[in-house]
Motif scaffolding. Structure first.
Motif, PDB file in Angstrom:
ATOM      1  N   UNK A 209      -2.552   4.812  -9.440  1.00 34.86           N
ATOM      2  CA  UNK A 209      -1.161   4.803  -9.065  1.00 34.86           C
ATOM      3  C   UNK A 209      -0.596   5.736  -8.338  1.00 34.86           C
ATOM      4  N   UNK A 210       0.266   5.690  -7.316  1.00 36.32           N
ATOM      5  CA  UNK A 210       0.735   6.841  -6.333  1.00 36.32           C
ATOM      6  C   UNK A 210       2.331   6.759  -7.190  1.00 36.32           C
ATOM      7  N   UNK A 211       2.502   7.725  -7.875  1.00 38.56           N
ATOM      8  CA  UNK A 211       3.815   8.229  -8.406  1.00 38.56           C
ATOM      9  C   UNK A 211       4.017   9.555  -8.666  1.00 38.56           C
ATOM     10  N   UNK A 212       4.984  10.317  -8.301  1.00 38.38           N
ATOM     11  CA  UNK A 212       5.248  11.621  -8.247  1.00 38.38           C
ATOM     12  C   UNK A 212       6.516  12.068  -8.897  1.00 38.38           C
ATOM     13  N   UNK A 213       6.511  13.411  -9.053  1.00 34.55           N
ATOM     14  CA  UNK A 213       7.845  13.961  -9.888  1.00 34.55           C
ATOM     15  C   UNK A 213       8.153  15.262  -9.138  1.00 34.55           C
TER      16      UNK A 213
END
Length: 419
Positions: free
Chosen positions: A213-217
């Motif tokens: 899953x491509x999720x970022x912070x």
């Protein structure tokens, strides 16, 4: 310039969960991203504004911001930055604050067009969740050991933390998962104190959606002034975005009084001036600091953005009148705004000799001192110097029938309200 390069130039990035991955993502597509604010009050202050300025920059670069107002998390209380439990608000008060912050956000951000800001409320997807679902569907995915190690929780272990605030990071993680699944959000932005909550959300997304899953912070640096004190606080308290709590004139003056050591940093963080414009102002700070051109630009840009062109012009008019002493050019409303924090006295509308009037109000300690100051030309009424001891103060002197401004010496102003 890629949005990440711009943020780096503005020194607006503190931490990223995957810098290379986020750069690749922002260069390949229009990204949905979000930042949240809890409705702990009915207005944001300028400290709250910092991450939302980043959202606005993403929006101007063609990305799609989502603003989350925490109708659910606001009822719990974020332990971040606190050493004691937050007093819980009633659901009615939380909803009033949600409505106020929603109106504030709509005023600040474009809400139409292809990359419009979307406003969401996490109460909508948590209000029907029961405790069994919460524990089975989400609680099972969180390790107590990991949660205890988060800075936001670890800093509270000595002073104590309730399960309510301890569970805050789970609720915020649910928010990120929901927005990832239903709003195509792939990036969460927050202050440096939100790093633990952001990474918890990413962990939950990967457990639910898979490791690919491509999720970022991304977090912004903690904002401190050059003297080491916290940004956005003054002797009078926080600088609010609500004009009823901090008037546009006070708001303008806050920025206009920025220290030379801070002004370029604030121009980068808070304004949408170009790199070339900011570098030109930086040169002015170095070569002609007495002109305070950078501070004026900062004050104008921020007051225009948060309030309006009209209220910016009003703030500038009040500032110019106070600087020049041309008090009579102001309206009664402008006087009330400009002199809000100055010593205020109440007087009747009957005609009185100026010496007696100043002493009775308490502006002068004695008649002898009053006579001396008047004779020396140290007393001005509504910007006009008074030299005659026989001068009488009448109701006709009141601007707008309400106010008389007394200046003693060069800088000591008093506001006299006629009743």
């Amino acid at each position: 310039m890629n949005i990440i390069d711009e943020l780096l130039w503005r020194e607006a990035i503190n931490q990223q969960t995957d810098a290379d991955g986020l750069r690749e993502l922002t260069e390949s597509k229009s990204v949905s991203l979000y930042c949240g604010v809890d409705p702990t009050g009915n207005s944001m202050h300028i400290g709250h504004l910092i991450p939302f300025m980043m959202l606005r920059r993403f929006q101007l670069a063609g990305h799609r911001p989502v603003i989350l107002i925490g109708g659910a998390t606001g009822t719990i209380g974020d332990p971040s930055g606190r050493q004691s439990e937050r007093s819980l608000q009633t659901l009615e008060q939380v909803q009033e604050n949600v409505d106020a912050l929603t109106a504030q956000m709509k005023k600040l951000f474009i809400t139409d067009g292809d990359n419009q800001v979307r406003l969401v409320n996490n109460y909508d997807w948590t209000k029907d969740m029961n405790v069994i679902d919460f524990l089975r569907d989400f609680g099972k995915n969180f390790s107590i050991n990991t949660m205890l190690a988060k800075d936001v929780v670890a800093s509270r272990l000595d002073s104590g933390i309730s399960f309510t605030e301890f569970a805050y990071q789970i609720l915020q993680s649910i928010d990120y998962l929901h927005l990832y699944q239903h709003e195509d959000v792939q990036l969460q932005v927050g202050g440096s104190d939100q790093w633990g909550n952001i990474t918890s959300g990413l962990d939950l997304i990967r457990k639910k959606e898979g490791n690919e899953a491509k999720a970022f912070g991304l977090t912004i640096p903690l904002m401190l002034k050059a003297d080491g004190t916290k940004f956005g606080k003054t002797a009078g308290g926080a600088i609010w975005l609500d004009p009823k709590q901090t008037t546009p004139y006070e708001f303008y003056q806050f920025w206009a009084n920025t220290d030379d050591r801070d002004v370029v940093k604030y121009l980068k963080y808070f304004t949408f001036l170009s790199k070339e414009e900011i570098e030109a102002l930086e040169e002015k700070v170095a070569t002609e600091p007495h002109k305070r051109e950078a501070q004026k630009a900062l004050a104008e840009e921020m007051t225009r953005f948060v309030h309006s062109e009209e209220l910016l012009e009003q703030a500038k008019r009040i500032s110019a009148a106070l600087f020049s002493g041309d008090i009579r050019s102001l309206t009664a409303d402008e006087i009330e705004e400009g002199f809000k924090e100055m010593p205020t006295f109440t007087a009747g509308k009957e005609t009185k000799n100026i010496v007696d009037w100043l002493v009775e109000l308490g502006i002068e300690p004695s008649k002898r001192q009053a006579r001396e100051d008047i004779t020396k030309g140290a007393i001005s009424i509504n910007g006009e110097r008074v030299n005659e001891l026989e001068t009488e103060i009448t109701a006709d002197d009141a601007i707008g029938g309400k106010f008389i401004i007394v200046r003693k010496g060069k800088k000591n102003y008093s506001l006299v309200k006629l009743v």
